[in-house]
Design a protein around this motif. Structure first.
Motif, PDB file in Angstrom:
ATOM      1  N   VAL A  35       0.856  -1.178   0.000  1.00 42.78           N
ATOM      2  CA  VAL A  35       0.000   0.000   0.000  1.00 42.78           C
ATOM      3  C   VAL A  35       0.899   1.237   0.000  1.00 42.78           C
ATOM      4  N   ALA A  36       0.776   2.048  -1.036  1.00 46.64           N
ATOM      5  CA  ALA A  36       1.585   3.272  -1.111  1.00 46.64           C
ATOM      6  C   ALA A  36       1.059   4.300  -0.121  1.00 46.64           C
ATOM      7  N   ARG A  37       1.969   5.019   0.518  1.00 45.01           N
ATOM      8  CA  ARG A  37       1.609   6.118   1.410  1.00 45.01           C
ATOM      9  C   ARG A  37       1.751   7.426   0.617  1.00 45.01           C
ATOM     10  N   VAL A  38       0.621   8.112   0.439  1.00 49.33           N
ATOM     11  CA  VAL A  38       0.588   9.220  -0.518  1.00 49.33           C
ATOM     12  C   VAL A  38       0.137  10.519   0.146  1.00 49.33           C
ATOM     13  N   HIS A  39       0.868  11.593  -0.141  1.00 50.14           N
ATOM     14  CA  HIS A  39       0.434  12.933   0.245  1.00 50.14           C
ATOM     15  C   HIS A  39      -0.095  13.628  -1.003  1.00 50.14           C
ATOM     16  N   LEU A  40      -1.294  14.170  -0.905  1.00 51.68           N
ATOM     17  CA  LEU A  40      -1.861  14.914  -2.021  1.00 51.68           C
ATOM     18  C   LEU A  40      -1.507  16.382  -1.850  1.00 51.68           C
ATOM     19  N   LYS A  41      -0.984  16.979  -2.926  1.00 53.87           N
ATOM     20  CA  LYS A  41      -0.547  18.367  -2.833  1.00 53.87           C
ATOM     21  C   LYS A  41      -1.492  19.304  -3.574  1.00 53.87           C
ATOM     22  N   ALA A  42      -1.938  20.328  -2.858  1.00 55.72           N
ATOM     23  CA  ALA A  42      -2.822  21.336  -3.435  1.00 55.72           C
ATOM     24  C   ALA A  42      -2.018  22.592  -3.782  1.00 55.72           C
ATOM     25  N   ASP A  43      -2.270  23.137  -4.943  1.00 58.98           N
ATOM     26  CA  ASP A  43      -1.722  24.461  -5.278  1.00 58.98           C
ATOM     27  C   ASP A  43      -2.696  25.503  -4.740  1.00 58.98           C
ATOM     28  N   THR A  44      -2.351  26.107  -3.603  1.00 60.02           N
ATOM     29  CA  THR A  44      -3.227  27.104  -2.981  1.00 60.02           C
ATOM     30  C   THR A  44      -2.847  28.518  -3.398  1.00 60.02           C
ATOM     31  N   GLY A  45      -1.929  28.601  -4.393  1.00 58.10           N
ATOM     32  CA  GLY A  45      -1.589  29.942  -4.885  1.00 58.10           C
ATOM     33  C   GLY A  45      -0.127  30.136  -5.228  1.00 58.10           C
ATOM     34  N   LEU A  46       0.728  29.170  -4.883  1.00 55.24           N
ATOM     35  CA  LEU A  46       2.153  29.312  -5.222  1.00 55.24           C
ATOM     36  C   LEU A  46       2.366  29.257  -6.731  1.00 55.24           C
ATOM     37  N   GLY A  47       1.516  28.480  -7.407  1.00 52.31           N
ATOM     38  CA  GLY A  47       1.688  28.390  -8.855  1.00 52.31           C
ATOM     39  C   GLY A  47       2.907  27.577  -9.252  1.00 52.31           C
ATOM     40  N   ARG A  48       3.278  26.602  -8.404  1.00 55.13           N
ATOM     41  CA  ARG A  48       4.403  25.745  -8.732  1.00 55.13           C
ATOM     42  C   ARG A  48       3.834  24.337  -8.815  1.00 55.13           C
ATOM     43  N   ASN A  49       4.209  23.421  -7.937  1.00 57.78           N
ATOM     44  CA  ASN A  49       3.593  22.096  -8.000  1.00 57.78           C
ATOM     45  C   ASN A  49       2.263  22.109  -7.245  1.00 57.78           C
ATOM     46  N   GLY A  50       1.517  21.009  -7.280  1.00 51.68           N
ATOM     47  CA  GLY A  50       0.228  20.967  -6.602  1.00 51.68           C
ATOM     48  C   GLY A  50      -0.916  21.051  -7.595  1.00 51.68           C
ATOM     49  N   ALA A  51      -2.053  20.468  -7.194  1.00 52.10           N
ATOM     50  CA  ALA A  51      -3.238  20.489  -8.063  1.00 52.10           C
ATOM     51  C   ALA A  51      -3.977  21.809  -7.897  1.00 52.10           C
ATOM     52  N   GLN A  52      -4.390  22.360  -8.998  1.00 47.00           N
ATOM     53  CA  GLN A  52      -5.208  23.574  -8.994  1.00 47.00           C
ATOM     54  C   GLN A  52      -6.566  23.288  -8.342  1.00 47.00           C
ATOM     55  N   PRO A  53      -7.185  24.313  -7.750  1.00 46.32           N
ATOM     56  CA  PRO A  53      -8.510  24.082  -7.135  1.00 46.32           C
ATOM     57  C   PRO A  53      -9.485  23.394  -8.089  1.00 46.32           C
ATOM     58  N   ALA A  54      -9.429  23.740  -9.368  1.00 46.87           N
ATOM     59  CA  ALA A  54     -10.365  23.143 -10.331  1.00 46.87           C
ATOM     60  C   ALA A  54     -10.115  21.655 -10.524  1.00 46.87           C
ATOM     61  N   ASP A  55      -8.898  21.206 -10.229  1.00 53.11           N
ATOM     62  CA  ASP A  55      -8.545  19.797 -10.430  1.00 53.11           C
ATOM     63  C   ASP A  55      -8.504  19.003  -9.129  1.00 53.11           C
ATOM     64  N   TRP A  56      -8.713  19.700  -8.019  1.00 51.58           N
ATOM     65  CA  TRP A  56      -8.508  19.084  -6.707  1.00 51.58           C
ATOM     66  C   TRP A  56      -9.511  17.961  -6.423  1.00 51.58           C
ATOM     67  N   SER A  57     -10.811  18.217  -6.723  1.00 48.60           N
ATOM     68  CA  SER A  57     -11.835  17.211  -6.420  1.00 48.60           C
ATOM     69  C   SER A  57     -11.555  15.916  -7.161  1.00 48.60           C
ATOM     70  N   ALA A  58     -11.115  16.020  -8.406  1.00 49.94           N
ATOM     71  CA  ALA A  58     -10.845  14.812  -9.194  1.00 49.94           C
ATOM     72  C   ALA A  58      -9.666  14.045  -8.610  1.00 49.94           C
ATOM     73  N   LEU A  59      -8.656  14.784  -8.150  1.00 51.16           N
ATOM     74  CA  LEU A  59      -7.487  14.115  -7.556  1.00 51.16           C
ATOM     75  C   LEU A  59      -7.890  13.412  -6.254  1.00 51.16           C
ATOM     76  N   VAL A  60      -8.688  14.111  -5.457  1.00 50.17           N
ATOM     77  CA  VAL A  60      -9.165  13.540  -4.190  1.00 50.17           C
ATOM     78  C   VAL A  60     -10.009  12.290  -4.457  1.00 50.17           C
ATOM     79  N   ALA A  61     -10.874  12.363  -5.445  1.00 54.97           N
ATOM     80  CA  ALA A  61     -11.748  11.214  -5.754  1.00 54.97           C
ATOM     81  C   ALA A  61     -10.913  10.026  -6.228  1.00 54.97           C
ATOM     82  N   ALA A  62      -9.913  10.282  -7.063  1.00 49.16           N
ATOM     83  CA  ALA A  62      -9.064   9.192  -7.544  1.00 49.16           C
ATOM     84  C   ALA A  62      -8.286   8.572  -6.379  1.00 49.16           C
ATOM     85  N   ALA A  63      -7.879   9.406  -5.437  1.00 48.13           N
ATOM     86  CA  ALA A  63      -7.145   8.883  -4.277  1.00 48.13           C
ATOM     87  C   ALA A  63      -8.055   8.040  -3.395  1.00 48.13           C
TER      88      ALA A  63
END
Ligand code: PLP
Length: 406
Positions: free
Chosen positions: A128-156
């Motif tokens: 079982v992989a141990r995974v941290h989900l990263k949100a882009d809350t405004g840095l504009g570097r790595n992390g999922a954009q708010p528009a993509d966050w729900s899909a990433l959360v659902a896939a996780a």
């Protein structure tokens, strides 16, 4: 990189005070509010201080987690025998996910492609992989954009249901935490709260929510959540002079960069110095040659401005920094080949600091220490295990400290 003493005839060395590093970790851990844990960030060869000795010292100082950027760094920690919580966040497609999962390293996903590769690797490993989900809350570097966050959360969530992954962390990173009061700080905090709410509504229950880097650890207790991620402050540097000096936070710089003069000579007035003759001696004087150059990480941008302690006084780099050496004008003062020059250190013995070099070169102290090159031996002082830097383990640290500062 050497972690043994350099030969007696050393040219240039970086002394790494592991006692100071351990004390910095303890100070930061105390600052973490509400029982938040501390992740010591050891990426980039421990910010140039040496990955493995610094990681071991950070654990000794009480670091609950270690943080690495690349999977290679994280795997090197496991190969060294580190078994504690360890996060690694900078992945590219085709990365060594399976090795990381098998080594019990927490991995980070900012997008669906990463989660798919994690799932495949976890299936192949039967783990079982141990995974941290990263949100882009405004840095504009790595992390999922708010528009993509729900899909990433659902896939996780789906991966948790399948048994390939468990979401152990939800996290983000600040853009301007080193500029207290910057409007992006509050905006990012609101965006992170929203990302956490979306994750919770989807049924995710991470072990750690984490957001704060060093500047947020030092100035924003409301952003500490379950874990703070401290890098530059572990090495005793302030993230920014605007926030304060290291001592204001009970921190002490860990690296001291020292050289032994390679030549001292009298020259007449009007003598050009170093490439391009950007410096000319104002009168008859004594020049000292410091055997450290941009190949060692001394910024060429500090030509004519970098500070260095030689013969008891602060001097300024005369003319250009070359690949392997630079010159200082001692004026009327005397010195001899072999005498010591201190480029930077904690700053309490008259020597400049990494922050002084950053100012001279138009950069940040992070870059000054991280760029010190592989040609410079790191010499570890202050012992490795045990408690504190105050003589608790003089046997280990003593031999190298003997020549310090004299
Ligand atoms: C480098 C880094 C840190 C540490 O930042 P400091 O300002 O050195 O404390 C924390 N989190 C992430 C994601 C980083 O890349």
């Amino acid at each position: 990189m050497s972690d043994v003493s350099p030969p007696a005839a050393w040219r240039l060395r970086a002394d790494i005070d592991l006692g100071a590093l351990r004390a910095n970790v303890r100070a930061l851990r105390q600052r973490a509010s509400g029982g938040a844990g501390l992740m010591a960030v050891v990426k980039a060869d421990g910010y140039g201080h040496g990955l493995l000795p610094c990681a071991r010292a950070a654990r000794r100082g009480g670091a609950d987690w270690l943080g690495a950027a690349t999977p290679e760094e994280a795997l090197a920690l496991r190969a060294d025998g580190d078994t504690g919580p360890l996060l690694c966040w900078l992945w590219t497609p085709g990365g060594p996910w399976r090795e990381a999962i098998e080594a019990g390293i927490d991995v980070s996903a900012s997008g669906l492609w990463a989660l798919e590769e994690i799932n495949a690797a976890a299936r192949a490993a039967g783990r079982v992989a141990r995974v941290h989900l990263k949100a882009d809350t405004g840095l504009g570097r790595n992390g999922a954009q708010p528009a993509d966050w729900s899909a990433l959360v659902a896939a996780a969530r789906a991966a948790e249901a399948e048994g390939t992954a468990r979401v152990t962390g939800v996290w983000s990173h600040f853009a301007c935490a080193d500029e207290p009061g910057h409007p992006s700080i509050a905006a990012q905090q609101a965006a992170f709260a929203e990302a956490l709410a979306v994750a919770a509504r989807a049924g995710l229950d991470p072990e750690v929510r984490h957001f704060a880097n060093s500047p947020a650890t030092l100035t924003l207790p409301g952003a500490h959540y379950d874990l703070v991620r401290c890098g530059v402050s572990v090495y005793g540097l302030s993230p920014s002079p605007e926030i304060g000096q290291p001592a204001d936070f009970g921190l002490r710089p860990v690296m001291t960069l020292r050289a032994r003069l390679a030549a001292v000579k009298r020259v007449p007035g009007g003598h050009g110095v170093s490439y391009g003759h950007r410096y000319t001696t104002p009168g008859e004087t004594t020049l000292a040659l410091v055997p450290a150059g941009y190949a060692d990480g001394i910024p060429r941008h500090a030509s004519g401005s970098g500070p260095v302690l030689v013969a008891g006084k602060l001097r300024t780099v005369a003319g250009r920094v070359a690949m392997d050496q630079f010159v200082v004008d001692l004026g009327g003062d005397a010195a001899a080949a072999g005498d010591e020059a201190v480029l930077f250190g904690p700053g309490d013995r008259g020597e400049p600091t990494a922050e002084d070099w950053a100012r001279a070169a138009g950069t940040i102290s992070y870059e000054i220490v991280t760029r010190i090159g592989p040609r410079v031996p790191r010499v570890y002082i202050g012992g490795e295990g045990g408690e504190g830097g105050e003589g608790g383990e003089g046997g280990e640290g003593g031999e190298d400290e003997g020549g310090e500062g004299e």
